[in-house]
Design an enzyme around this catalytic site. Structure first.
Site, short mmCIF file in Angstrom:
data_model
loop_
_atom_site.label_atom_id
_atom_site.label_comp_id
_atom_site.label_asym_id
_atom_site.label_seq_id
_atom_site.Cartn_x
_atom_site.Cartn_y
_atom_site.Cartn_z
N PHE A 111 8.16 -85.23 20.54
CA PHE A 111 8.22 -86.34 21.50
C PHE A 111 7.96 -85.75 22.89
CE2 PHE A 111 10.27 -89.60 24.07
CZ PHE A 111 9.99 -90.77 23.38
N ASP A 182 16.30 -81.30 17.46
CA ASP A 182 16.43 -82.64 18.03
C ASP A 182 16.57 -83.62 16.85
OD1 ASP A 182 16.04 -85.18 19.12
OD2 ASP A 182 14.82 -84.37 20.76
N ARG A 354 4.05 -98.61 13.65
CA ARG A 354 5.23 -97.88 13.17
C ARG A 354 6.32 -98.85 12.72
NH1 ARG A 354 8.76 -93.87 17.00
NH2 ARG A 354 9.19 -95.87 17.99
C1 LIG Z 1 13.74 -91.16 21.51
C2 LIG Z 1 13.52 -89.72 21.80
C3 LIG Z 1 13.79 -89.19 23.08
C4 LIG Z 1 14.23 -90.06 24.22
O1 LIG Z 1 14.88 -89.34 25.22
P1 LIG Z 1 15.76 -90.13 26.30
O2 LIG Z 1 16.16 -89.13 27.29
O3 LIG Z 1 16.92 -90.73 25.55
O4 LIG Z 1 14.93 -91.22 26.87
C5 LIG Z 1 13.65 -87.83 23.25
N1 LIG Z 1 13.22 -87.02 22.24
C6 LIG Z 1 12.93 -87.51 21.03
C7 LIG Z 1 12.48 -86.58 19.95
C8 LIG Z 1 13.06 -88.87 20.77
O5 LIG Z 1 12.74 -89.36 19.58
#
Ligand SMILES: *Cc1c(COP(=O)(O)O)cnc(C)c1O
Length: 395
Positions: A111, A182, A354
């Protein structure tokens, strides 16, 4: 226990919600809990509520409940801030643990914010650091002795493809690298056992499968044997050993609490606490089996009905999380047409439609019905309507 548990949620009528991987649904009792915290605790107790309503321990109580869903022992999960911030903290702490190494390894399916946080951290501390982001399938081979920290998202947000947590963590440790997972698309979606994985850190958010509501706080796990040595970047007063001594020198708490930063979001934490009730007694293996069955049905139904769509997720249930993605050239417009007909999924650039499957509140009949409506949109090209062509800010 039986799944689904639709009766625990306020689901809007006429909607099949296949986006719980992005924003979970409203749990029953959440609104009442928020009102109670606002009216009784904040309204009447005012500042006393930190003690009388025990706001002060809410972050760790909620952390322990999340810990139960990710195989983490009590006291090892801190909550607060957003996932992006928790990524930054975990990365900064991990780099301090390997001062002679300069490489952060992630992958290009991650992400974007996770990669941005790494880039930002590097520019803050030292330009000599390097972020490597090979293709996900090349990550294992890229784990070399130069790598300080491997930071990966277990379930790919776009395709649902999973990394093998056990194998990658072992590989990282075999070369002396620190491992950060993560769990944004794992917590509440697939069984996770942080203790068994032996990884040093994990981070995740709570507004996806955990249904904590928009902007609900993130979490961070540190392996219990490290807790007293981890150096918390962003050394805030709520991570201090004794915040109310108002000491001018930072002295970290001798617990995971040191990974807290500032004042916790009490309203959101209270709603999340309520949302977590829906997980009481849920067997994660049973949830996983239901999730794979829902996803398998969706693949079979969509492939039979919509040959124009190409499966972008692994076909093998063991290789993916709790979502299914299809590639379609007109994916954005098709998703808008679908949403207009009560089936809510989302779109991820460049062409991914998705669909998230949440066994707590989605059943097989929902899946078949959603596929039928998708067939109507695709076969009859309902997506061609001009009103579906303009992109909104959030897709
Ligand atoms: C949803 C998601 C985020 C979102 O980060 P925020 O700081 O909560 O906006 C970050 N990393 C991953 C892998 C995600 O899926």
């Amino acid at each position: 226990m039986t799944l689904p548990r639709k009766e625990l949620f306020d689901l809007p009528k006429g909607v099949i919600y296949l986006d719980g991987n992005s924003l979970g649904v409203l749990p029953k009792g959440a609104a009442e809990r928020a009102v109670q915290v606002i009216s009784n605790e904040w309204g009447q107790e005012l500042i006393r509520a930190w003690n009388t309503a025990d706001w002060i321990s809410l972050p760790s109580r909620v952390g322990d409940r999340i810990g139960q869903l990710i195989g983490a022992p009590a006291g090892s999960v801190a909550t607060g801030d957003t996932l992006s911030i928790k990524v930054y903290q975990a990365l900064a702490a991990a780099l301090k643990m390997r001062p002679d190494r300069k490489v952060i390894l992630s992958d290009n399916g991650n992400f974007p914010t996770d990669l941005y946080m790494a880039q930002g951290l590097i520019s803050t501390i030292d330009k000599d650091y390097e972020l490597r982001a090979p293709a996900p399938e090349d990550v294992a081979d890229a784990i070399t002795k130069e790598v300080a920290v491997v930071m990966l998202t277990q379930v790919d947000y776009r395709t649902g493809r999973t990394h093998d947590m056990q194998a990658i963590t072992e590989k990282a440790h075999s070369v002396g690298a620190v491992m950060i997972w993560d769990l944004a698309h794992s917590a509440g979606a697939v069984p996770v056992d942080m203790t068994a994985s032996n990884a040093e850190f994990a981070v995740g958010c709570t507004y996806k499968y955990l249904n904590g509501g928009p902007g609900s706080p993130a979490f961070i796990y540190a392996r219990p044997d490290l807790v007293e040595t981890v150096e918390p970047a962003l050394a805030g007063w709520m991570g201090h050993e004794a915040p109310f001594e108002m000491d001018l020198k930072y002295r970290p708490a001798m617990s995971t609490e040191r990974l807290r930063v500032g004042t916790p979001p009490i309203l959101q934490l209270a709603v999340l606490d309520q949302a977590l009730n829906a997980w009481d007694g849920v067997d994660m293996q049973e949830l996983r089996a239901a999730s794979i069955a829902l996803c398998d049905t969706f693949i079979a139904e969509v492939e039979a009905r919509c040959p124009q769509l190409t499966l972008a997720s692994p076909r093998d249930g063991a290789q993916r999380g709790s979502q299914i993605s299809f590639g379609f050239e007109h994916g954005y417009a098709a998703m808008q047409a679908l949403i207009d007909r009560g089936v809510i999924g989302d779109f991820r650039a460049p062409n991914i439609m998705r669909f998230g499957f949440t066994p707590l509140y989605i059943d097989q009949a929902d899946v078949v019905e959603a596929a039928k409506i998708l067939e109507d949109v695709i076969t009859n090209e309902l997506w061609r309507d001009p009103k579906y062509q303009t992109k909104s800010r959030v897709t």
